[in-house]
Design a protein around this motif. Structure first.
Motif, PDB file in Angstrom:
ATOM      1  N   TRP A  74       0.783  -1.316   0.092  1.00  0.00           N
ATOM      2  CA  TRP A  74       0.018  -0.115   0.054  1.00  0.00           C
ATOM      3  C   TRP A  74       0.685   1.177  -0.019  1.00  0.00           C
ATOM      4  O   TRP A  74       0.540   2.208  -0.636  1.00  0.00           O
ATOM      5  CB  TRP A  74      -0.981   0.077   1.083  1.00  0.00           C
ATOM      6  CG  TRP A  74      -0.510   0.135   2.710  1.00  0.00           C
ATOM      7  CD1 TRP A  74      -0.028  -1.080   3.319  1.00  0.00           C
ATOM      8  CD2 TRP A  74       0.036   1.084   3.147  1.00  0.00           C
ATOM      9  NE1 TRP A  74       0.763  -0.490   4.452  1.00  0.00           N
ATOM     10  CE2 TRP A  74       0.493   0.937   4.493  1.00  0.00           C
ATOM     11  CE3 TRP A  74      -0.204   2.656   2.920  1.00  0.00           C
ATOM     12  CZ2 TRP A  74       1.148   1.790   5.528  1.00  0.00           C
ATOM     13  CZ3 TRP A  74       0.587   3.453   3.935  1.00  0.00           C
ATOM     14  CH2 TRP A  74       0.863   3.017   5.145  1.00  0.00           C
ATOM     15  N   GLN A  75       2.110   1.015   0.632  1.00  0.00           N
ATOM     16  CA  GLN A  75       2.872   2.324   0.658  1.00  0.00           C
ATOM     17  C   GLN A  75       3.685   2.454  -0.632  1.00  0.00           C
ATOM     18  O   GLN A  75       3.665   3.795  -1.044  1.00  0.00           O
ATOM     19  CB  GLN A  75       3.865   2.161   1.734  1.00  0.00           C
ATOM     20  CG  GLN A  75       4.387   3.527   2.511  1.00  0.00           C
ATOM     21  CD  GLN A  75       5.104   3.229   3.595  1.00  0.00           C
ATOM     22  OE1 GLN A  75       5.233   1.896   4.346  1.00  0.00           O
ATOM     23  NE2 GLN A  75       6.275   4.269   3.883  1.00  0.00           N
ATOM     24  N   GLN A  76       4.007   1.276  -1.501  1.00  0.00           N
ATOM     25  CA  GLN A  76       4.613   1.624  -2.871  1.00  0.00           C
ATOM     26  C   GLN A  76       3.540   2.183  -3.647  1.00  0.00           C
ATOM     27  O   GLN A  76       3.736   3.134  -4.441  1.00  0.00           O
ATOM     28  CB  GLN A  76       4.607  -0.015  -3.133  1.00  0.00           C
ATOM     29  CG  GLN A  76       5.936  -0.354  -2.649  1.00  0.00           C
ATOM     30  CD  GLN A  76       6.166  -1.884  -3.370  1.00  0.00           C
ATOM     31  OE1 GLN A  76       6.054  -2.167  -4.636  1.00  0.00           O
ATOM     32  NE2 GLN A  76       6.642  -3.026  -2.722  1.00  0.00           N
ATOM     33  N   PHE A  77       2.118   1.821  -3.345  1.00  0.00           N
ATOM     34  CA  PHE A  77       1.124   2.336  -4.075  1.00  0.00           C
ATOM     35  C   PHE A  77       1.013   3.774  -3.907  1.00  0.00           C
ATOM     36  O   PHE A  77       1.076   4.692  -4.879  1.00  0.00           O
ATOM     37  CB  PHE A  77      -0.167   1.557  -3.721  1.00  0.00           C
ATOM     38  CG  PHE A  77      -1.417   2.030  -4.527  1.00  0.00           C
ATOM     39  CD1 PHE A  77      -1.401   2.028  -5.805  1.00  0.00           C
ATOM     40  CD2 PHE A  77      -2.354   2.952  -3.878  1.00  0.00           C
ATOM     41  CE1 PHE A  77      -2.509   2.384  -6.544  1.00  0.00           C
ATOM     42  CE2 PHE A  77      -3.608   3.277  -4.526  1.00  0.00           C
ATOM     43  CZ  PHE A  77      -3.787   3.124  -6.027  1.00  0.00           C
ATOM     44  N   THR A  78       1.075   4.327  -2.597  1.00  0.00           N
ATOM     45  CA  THR A  78       0.830   5.835  -2.326  1.00  0.00           C
ATOM     46  C   THR A  78       2.024   6.493  -2.780  1.00  0.00           C
ATOM     47  O   THR A  78       1.994   7.498  -3.578  1.00  0.00           O
ATOM     48  CB  THR A  78       0.631   6.093  -0.926  1.00  0.00           C
ATOM     49  OG1 THR A  78       1.573   5.372  -0.377  1.00  0.00           O
ATOM     50  CG2 THR A  78      -0.862   5.710  -0.606  1.00  0.00           C
ATOM     51  N   ASN A  79       3.185   6.035  -2.831  1.00  0.00           N
ATOM     52  CA  ASN A  79       4.609   6.368  -3.449  1.00  0.00           C
ATOM     53  C   ASN A  79       4.424   6.542  -4.782  1.00  0.00           C
ATOM     54  O   ASN A  79       4.779   7.555  -5.208  1.00  0.00           O
ATOM     55  CB  ASN A  79       5.779   5.509  -2.892  1.00  0.00           C
ATOM     56  CG  ASN A  79       5.984   5.658  -1.444  1.00  0.00           C
ATOM     57  OD1 ASN A  79       5.521   6.638  -0.802  1.00  0.00           O
ATOM     58  ND2 ASN A  79       6.838   4.831  -0.940  1.00  0.00           N
ATOM     59  N   PHE A  80       3.859   5.559  -5.354  1.00  0.00           N
ATOM     60  CA  PHE A  80       3.882   5.366  -6.954  1.00  0.00           C
ATOM     61  C   PHE A  80       2.896   6.715  -7.269  1.00  0.00           C
ATOM     62  O   PHE A  80       3.377   7.609  -8.147  1.00  0.00           O
ATOM     63  CB  PHE A  80       3.104   4.322  -7.201  1.00  0.00           C
ATOM     64  CG  PHE A  80       2.600   4.017  -8.626  1.00  0.00           C
ATOM     65  CD1 PHE A  80       3.657   3.920  -9.707  1.00  0.00           C
ATOM     66  CD2 PHE A  80       1.440   4.293  -8.729  1.00  0.00           C
ATOM     67  CE1 PHE A  80       3.018   3.884 -11.015  1.00  0.00           C
ATOM     68  CE2 PHE A  80       0.846   4.415 -10.239  1.00  0.00           C
ATOM     69  CZ  PHE A  80       1.577   3.930 -11.215  1.00  0.00           C
ATOM     70  N   TRP A  81       1.814   6.884  -6.713  1.00  0.00           N
ATOM     71  CA  TRP A  81       0.832   7.768  -6.818  1.00  0.00           C
ATOM     72  C   TRP A  81       1.567   9.257  -6.859  1.00  0.00           C
ATOM     73  O   TRP A  81       1.328  10.296  -7.590  1.00  0.00           O
ATOM     74  CB  TRP A  81      -0.283   7.782  -6.428  1.00  0.00           C
ATOM     75  CG  TRP A  81      -1.399   6.945  -7.398  1.00  0.00           C
ATOM     76  CD1 TRP A  81      -1.950   5.700  -7.106  1.00  0.00           C
ATOM     77  CD2 TRP A  81      -1.905   7.487  -8.422  1.00  0.00           C
ATOM     78  NE1 TRP A  81      -2.500   5.302  -8.132  1.00  0.00           N
ATOM     79  CE2 TRP A  81      -2.710   6.487  -9.004  1.00  0.00           C
ATOM     80  CE3 TRP A  81      -1.768   8.582  -9.434  1.00  0.00           C
ATOM     81  CZ2 TRP A  81      -3.331   6.514  -9.981  1.00  0.00           C
ATOM     82  CZ3 TRP A  81      -2.352   8.695 -10.474  1.00  0.00           C
ATOM     83  CH2 TRP A  81      -3.175   7.532 -11.091  1.00  0.00           C
ATOM     84  N   SER A  82       2.256   9.596  -5.632  1.00  0.00           N
ATOM     85  CA  SER A  82       2.793  10.685  -5.488  1.00  0.00           C
ATOM     86  C   SER A  82       3.810  11.260  -6.485  1.00  0.00           C
ATOM     87  O   SER A  82       3.923  12.430  -6.957  1.00  0.00           O
ATOM     88  CB  SER A  82       3.299  10.939  -4.027  1.00  0.00           C
ATOM     89  OG  SER A  82       4.302   9.879  -3.895  1.00  0.00           O
ATOM     90  N   LYS A  83       4.570  10.037  -6.857  1.00  0.00           N
ATOM     91  CA  LYS A  83       5.400  10.349  -8.145  1.00  0.00           C
ATOM     92  C   LYS A  83       4.845  10.506  -9.256  1.00  0.00           C
ATOM     93  O   LYS A  83       4.968  11.431 -10.238  1.00  0.00           O
ATOM     94  CB  LYS A  83       6.495   9.255  -8.121  1.00  0.00           C
ATOM     95  CG  LYS A  83       7.633   9.542  -7.025  1.00  0.00           C
ATOM     96  CD  LYS A  83       8.510   8.316  -7.395  1.00  0.00           C
ATOM     97  CE  LYS A  83       9.471   8.249  -6.139  1.00  0.00           C
ATOM     98  NZ  LYS A  83      10.239   7.115  -6.130  1.00  0.00           N
TER      99      LYS A  83
END
Lengths: 334, 287, 335
Positions: free
Chosen positions: A74-83
Motif C-alpha cells: 500500500w505504501q508502494q502504491f501511495t509512493n507510486f501515485w505521489s510520483k
C-alpha cells in the motif's frame, strides 16, 4: 455557459476517476510480476564486468530506495501515485538510468500524430462519403466503395498493416520499410526532415485509414438510410430544398450526433490498432516502445506506457464528450 | 428457423457469401480432428517445400505440413473466439439486464464501471497481463481475460434495449396482470434481446480473434499451439518473407481474411434481419 | 371558376417484391376529382383508406415502390400549367413552395431537431420567395405575427417549442411564400382540442387572405364540418362520395358517409352510437364489387358482384352506391 462549465467539470471528475482506476489496475497488475526490478537492473549493469560485491550491495541499496520496493504494497502504491502525479514513473530498466517518462514523452508525439491524422481523416472522409452513399443509394461508385470497405473493415489492423507493408515497401518498393524518418537524419525543423517524416508516415497512416474508414462509412450509411425517412427530411424534400443542403444540413448533421458517440466509444480500439500498426512499421511511437519494454522485461516502462495509454485514451474521449453538447442542442447540460 | 435461414440464403447475398465462407473455414477447421500429425511437433518433414500435390500448402521452415497446421490454427482460433464470445455474452447479458431493470443506484454504478471498461484501451492492458503472467497466460486464461474486457459495449446496448422494453405497453400490461418481474423478463423480453445477443456474439468473435492474432503475432501469447496469430509469428520469426517462403505468410493471411469476412458478413446481414426498418428498405428497393 | 388540380382516373399502386412474393397494394384506385380555386377540400376516410397515398401523389412525393399505374393529374396555377409526372423533376421542384406547399402530419418530428427555426425558414422559403436576405427576415416576421408567433422563435430549436407552436411554425413555413395550392395532412391530429380550434381558424384565415386552395386531410369528421367547403370520402382506395360539406352532413348518400356522419357526437343527443362491424379491407386483396359491401348493412347481391361507378347526382354531388337514392330509409330499416 455556466451550465456548460458545470457539465465539463462533472465530466472532468469522471475522467480523473477513469484515469485513477485504470492506472491503479495497471500498477497492481505489474506488481504481481515475478521480475524484481532491482535484481534485473543489477544483472544488466554487472553483466560484462567483474564488480566488487560491496559495490553491488551499495547499488542494490540505492536501487531499492529508487524503486521503493522495500516497503509494503500500500505504501508502494501511495509512493507510486505521489510520483506519478508529477510525471515520474521511475528510471527505465531498458536504458537505465533514463527516466521512463522521458522515453514515453519521446514516443508520445509520434503516436499522437498518427492517431490525430487517422482518426480525423477517417472520421471526416468516412462520414462524408457514407452520408452520400446512404442518401444516393443507387450510385454505383459509392456502392462499389461500400463493398470494398466492407471487405477490409473486419480484417485486424495487424494483417492490413502487414499486407500494405509487403505490397508497397517490399514487392513494389516505393515507400520506406519502416521507422519514423530516414536513418541518419537529425530531428530538427528542416525541410528534409519533415519530408522524411511525412514519407515514413504514409504507410502506417494508409493502413490505419484502410481499416478505420469502413467503421465510419458503413455506420454513417446505415444511419443515413434511416434518417432519410424521418419526417424532417421528407418535409425538406417536399419543400424543394436543394439536395446538397438536405444531405449536409439535414441528414448528415443529425447523423453526426450518434457518430460522435460512436467515436468516443471507438477511440480505445483505434488506439490499440495504432500501437500494433506502429510495431509493424517500427514506427518510434508508444506501441514499439511497449513491445520493446515487454521483450526486455522493463517493468517500469511497461507500467508507464500502459498508464499513459489509459490516460491518453481517456483524455481523447473526454475531449470528444465535451464536443457533444455543442453538436446536439437537445442535450440538456446539467 | 429454417424458413428464416432459407429466405436469407436466397435473398440476402451478403448472408449467402458470409455463410459459405464461414462454412468452408469451419469444415476446414474440423478436418483437424482427422489430422495424421501432431501440430506441436517440429522438424518432422523436409522444410520449405513449395505447395505441391503431396503437400497442398507446402511445408514451413520448421518442417511442418502447413495444411494440417492450418486446420489446427483454424480450429483453435475459432474455438478461442467462440469461448470469449460465450463468456462475454453472459456478462453483458446479466449486467445489461440488471442495469436496465434495476435502474437507480445499481444502474449508475454498473454504468460507471461500464464507462471505464469502454474507455480502457484493451491492447496495452493485455500486454501488461502477458508481461506479468508470461507462461501462465494459457489460451484459456487469455480467453477469460479478453471476455472480461469485452463485454462493456454490448452490455450498454442490452441495457438501452431493456430500458425501452421496460417502458413498452405490453410490459405494463404484464405487470398489471400480476406476472412476476423475473417471468416478464424471461418470457416477454428475452425473445427481443436474444437476436441482439446472437448478432453481437458474432461481432465479438471477430473482435476477440483479432486480438488473439495481434497478441500472438508479437509473441505475446502461448506460441506453442497453432492459431492464426502464432502461425504468422513463426513465419515472421523465421523471416519467411525475406527468405522467399511466401506461402507460409500467404496461406494464413488468406484464411484470416476469409474467416473475418465470413463472420462479418453474417453479423451484418443478421443485424439487418433483426432491424425491421432496414428490412423494409430492402423491400422498398424492390430488389 | 377554374380548377387548380384535375385528377383523372388515377391509379397509383405500391408494387413490392420481397423474398420472392410480389405484392400489389392498390392505394389509389381509379380516382377522379378536381380541386377548385379558393376552396378547402376535405379528404376523409379511416386509416389505410388510401388518403395519405393520394396526397403523396398530389405533392409529387412518390417514392419507388409507389407508382402511377394509370390516369393523369394536372396542376393549373394560373401562370403555370404542369403535369408533375410527365415533366422533368427539376421543373416540379422549382414550383415547390412558391406554387404548392405541404403541411405535414406530426408537428414535433417535421422540423430538423438540430437546426434553428430561422435557418429552416431560410432553407425552405428564401429561394421560392425570390427576395434578398435583408428583405426576407421582415417578411417572415410579419407572416409569423399573423399566426400569433413571436419573432423570437426564429432563434429557437424545435425542442424548445410546444407541440402547438411547432404546428403553427410548420403552417407558417408552408404558407409564407403564399402558394396557390396547399396540402394539409392531418395538421391538427396531434394537438389538444383547444389548440386544434386555434390552428384550424388560422388555416382558414390564412387561406381566405391568400385565396389559395387547401386540400385538408383528416379522419376527424368534426374537423371537416368545421373547416372544409367540400369533402371527398375515401374508402379502400376509392372515392365513394363527394359533395359540398353542408349537404354531405345533412343528407349523406353513401352508407359509409352516413356512418361517418352519424358517428359524430352532438350535444344533447343521447342516442347510442353504433360502430361499424368488421375491419377496412386489405388494399392488397380488396373484395369484389363494391369494396364496402362486406361491412354494409344494406348490401345486396348486386353489391358483391358489380362495382358501383361514381355518378353525378346533382347539387354538385357524386356518389358510388347502387342505393344512393334511398340510403337513409334502408339503413334505418336495417337497424
Amino acid at each position: 455557459m455556466i451550465n456548460y462549465l458545470l457539465f465539463a467539470a462533472k465530466r472532468f471528475l469522471q475522467l480523473v476517476a477513469v484515469v485513477f482506476s485504470g492506472v491503479s489496475v495497471a500498477f497492481f497488475v505489474s506488481h504481481l510480476s515475478p521480475i524484481d526490478p532491482v535484481e534485473a537492473a543489477i544483472r544488466r549493469s554487472t553483466r560484462n564486468s567483474n564488480v566488487n560485491p560491496e559495490a553491488v550491495e551499495k547499488m542494490r541499496e540505492t536501487l531499492t530506495a529508487l524503486y521503493g520496493v522495500d516497503v509494503p504494497m500500500w505504501q508502494q502504491f501511495t509512493n507510486f501515485w505521489s510520483k506519478v502525479v508529477v510525471g515520474d514513473f521511475g528510471p527505465s530498466l531498458l536504458s537505465f538510468p533514463t527516466p521512463t517518462m522521458d522515453l514515453v514523452l519521446r514516443a508520445l508525439p509520434w503516436t499522437v500524430g498518427l492517431l490525430l491524422v487517422t482518426v480525423l481523416g477517417t472520421w471526416c472522409i468516412g462520414n462524408f462519403l457514407g452520408a452520400f452513399a446512404g442518401y444516393f443509394q443507387n450510385n454505383k461508385y459509392l456502392k462499389a466503395f461500400g463493398i470494398v470497405t466492407m471487405s477490409i473493415q473486419p480484417i485486424p489492423y495487424y494483417i492490413v498493416a502487414f499486407l500494405t507493408l509487403i505490397l508497397l515497401a517490399f514487392i513494389w518498393p516505393i515507400l520506406p520499410l519502416g521507422g519514423g524518418y530516414a536513418i541518419g537524419l537529425v530531428q530538427e525543423w528542416s525541410w528534409v526532415f519533415v519530408l522524411s517524416v511525412m514519407k515514413h508516415a504514409i504507410l502506417p497512416i494508409l493502413s490505419l485509414i484502410l481499416v478505420g474508414l469502413g467503421l465510419w462509412f458503413l455506420g454513417m450509411r446505415a444511419l443515413v438510410s434511416n434518417i432519410i425517412s424521418e419526417d424532417y427530411v421528407v418535409f425538406a424534400e417536399l419543400a424543394g430544398v436543394s439536395k446538397p443542403k438536405i444531405v449536409i444540413s439535414y441528414v448528415m448533421r443529425n447523423a453526426l450526433v450518434p457518430q460522435l458517440t460512436a467515436l468516443a466509444m471507438a477511440i480505445g480500439g483505434i488506439f490499440s490498432g495504432t500501437i500494433i500498426t506502429e510495431q509493424v512499421f517500427s514506427y518510434p511511437g508508444l506501441g514499439s516502445l511497449l513491445v520493446r519494454a515487454v521483450n526486455s522485461g522493463d517493468y517500469t516502462l511497461v507500467l508507464a506506457v500502459s498508464s499513459v495509454a489509459v490516460a491518453a485514451v481517456a483524455v481523447a474521449i473526454f475531449i470528444v464528450d465535451l464536443l457533444h453538447p455543442l453538436l446536439d442542442p437537445r442535450i440538456k447540460v446539467e | 428457423m429454417f424458413k428464416v435461414f432459407s429466405d436469407l440464403m436466397r435473398y440476402n447475398i451478403e448472408f449467402a457469401i458470409g455463410f459459405f465462407l464461414f462454412l468452408f473455414v469451419f469444415i476446414f477447421g474440423a478436418l483437424s480432428f482427422f489430422s495424421p500429425v501432431d501440430p506441436t511437433q517440429i522438424y518432422m518433414l523436409v522444410p520449405d517445400i513449395k505447395p505441391n500435390a503431396q503437400y497442398w500448402f507446402g511445408t514451413n521452415s520448421r518442417g511442418q505440413d502447413l495444411f494440417w497446421q492450418m486446420t489446427f490454427a483454424v480450429r483453435n482460433s475459432l474455438l478461442f473466439g467462440f469461448t470469449v464470445a460465450m463468456m462475454s455474452r453472459v456478462l453483458s447479458l446479466v449486467i445489461g439486464l440488471v442495469s436496465g431493470y434495476a435502474g437507480g443506484w445499481a444502474d449508475r454504478i454498473l454504468m460507471f464501471v461500464n464507462d471505464i471498461f469502454v474507455s480502457i484501451p484493451v491492447f496495452p492492458i493485455l500486454v501488461l497481463f502477458f508481461f506479468v503472467l508470461r507462461d501462465d497466460l494459457t489460451t484459456l486464461n487469455l480467453a477469460i481475460l479478453v471476455a472480461l474486457l469485452g463485454w462493456a459495449f454490448d452490455a450498454r446496448l442490452i441495457r438501452s434495449m431493456m430500458l425501452s422494453l421496460k417502458h413498452r405497453e405490453f410490459t405494463q400490461h404484464a405487470i398489471f396482470s400480476g406476472m412476476p418481474m423475473h417471468k416478464i423478463v424471461l418470457k416477454e423480453h428475452l425473445p427481443y434481446i436474444m437476436p441482439i445477443v446472437f448478432s453481437t456474439a458474432l461481432a465479438n468473435m471477430i473482435w476477440s480473434i483479432g486480438i488473439e492474432v495481434t497478441l500472438a503475432v508479437l509473441g505475446f501469447a502461448n506460441i506453442s499451439i497453432p492459431t492464426f496469430g502464432t502461425m504468422l509469428y513463426w513465419a515472421n520469426n523465421h523471416s519467411a518473407m525475406i527468405a522467399g517462403i511466401w506461402w507460409w505468410i500467404l496461406i494464413p493471411v488468406v484464411f484470416i481474411a476469409m474467416t473475418f469476412l465470413g463472420l462479418y458478413l453474417l453479423s451484418v446481414s443478421l443485424n439487418e434481419y433483426i432491424d425491421p426498418r432496414q428490412r423494409l428498405r430492402r423491400m422498398g428497393g424492390g430488389s | 371558376m377554374s380548377d387548380v388540380l384535375t385528377v383523372n382516373k388515377l391509379k397509383a399502386y405500391y408494387i413490392m417484391n420481397y423474398f420472392g412474393t410480389k405484392r400489389e397494394v392498390r392505394a389509389v384506385d381509379n380516382v377522379s376529382l378536381t380541386i377548385r380555386k379558393n376552396e378547402i377540400y376535405g379528404i376523409a376516410g379511416e386509416s389505410s383508406s388510401g388518403k395519405t397515398s393520394l396526397i403523396k401523389v398530389f405533392a409529387a412525393a412518390m417514392r419507388p415502390p409507389f407508382e402511377i399505374v394509370d390516369g393523369d393529374i394536372k396542376f393549373d396555377f394560373g401562370d403555370v400549367k404542369i403535369d408533375p409526372y410527365a415533366e422533368d423533376k427539376s421543373k416540379v421542384d422549382a414550383l415547390r413552395w412558391s406554387h404548392f406547399s405541404y403541411i405535414m402530419q406530426g408537428s414535433m418530428s417535421v422540423l430538423n431537431p438540430v437546426r434553428k427555426i430561422g435557418k429552416t425558414f431560410e432553407d425552405f422559403a428564401l429561394k421560392p420567395m425570390g427576395v434578398s436576405k435583408a428583405e426576407f427576415i421582415p417578411l417572415v416576421i410579419e407572416h409569423l405575427k399573423k399566426l400569433k408567433l413571436s419573432p423570437d422563435i426564429l432563434n429557437s430549436y424545435p425542442h424548445e417549442l410546444s407541440g402547438g407552436m411547432c404546428q403553427r411554425v410548420t403552417i407558417a413555413l408552408a404558407t409564407v411564400c403564399r402558394p396557390k395550392f396547399i396540402i394539409a395532412d392531418e395538421p391538427t391530429t396531434a394537438l389538444d382540442v383547444v389548440v386544434q380550434k386555434e390552428v384550424l381558424s388560422m388555416i382558414r384565415g390564412i387561406q381566405q387572405e391568400m385565396g389559395s386552395s387547401v386540400v385538408f386531410v383528416t379522419h376527424d369528421m368534426s374537423v371537416h364540418a368545421n373547416i372544409t367547403d367540400r369533402i371527398g370520402i375515401f374508402y379502400a382506395g376509392r372515392l365513394v362520395e363527394e359533395g359540398p360539406t353542408k349537404l354531405m352532413f345533412e343528407q349523406p348518400k353513401h352508407p359509409y358517409t352516413y356512418h361517418l356522419v352519424s358517428s359524430i357526437p352532438r350535444i344533447g343527443d343521447t342516442q347510442r352510437r353504433t360502430s361499424l362491424e368488421g375491419k377496412p379491407p386489405s388494399l392488397a386483396t380488396p373484395p369484389n364489387g363494391c369494396r364496402f359491401h362486406p361491412r354494409c348493412p344494406i348490401a345486396t347481391d348486386k353489391c358483391s358482384q358489380e362495382n358501383p361507378e361514381l355518378v353525378d347526382v346533382g347539387e354538385g354531388r357524386r356518389v358510388a352506391c347502387f342505393h344512393s337514392d334511398k340510403v337513409k330509409p334502408l339503413l334505418e330499416a336495417a337497424q
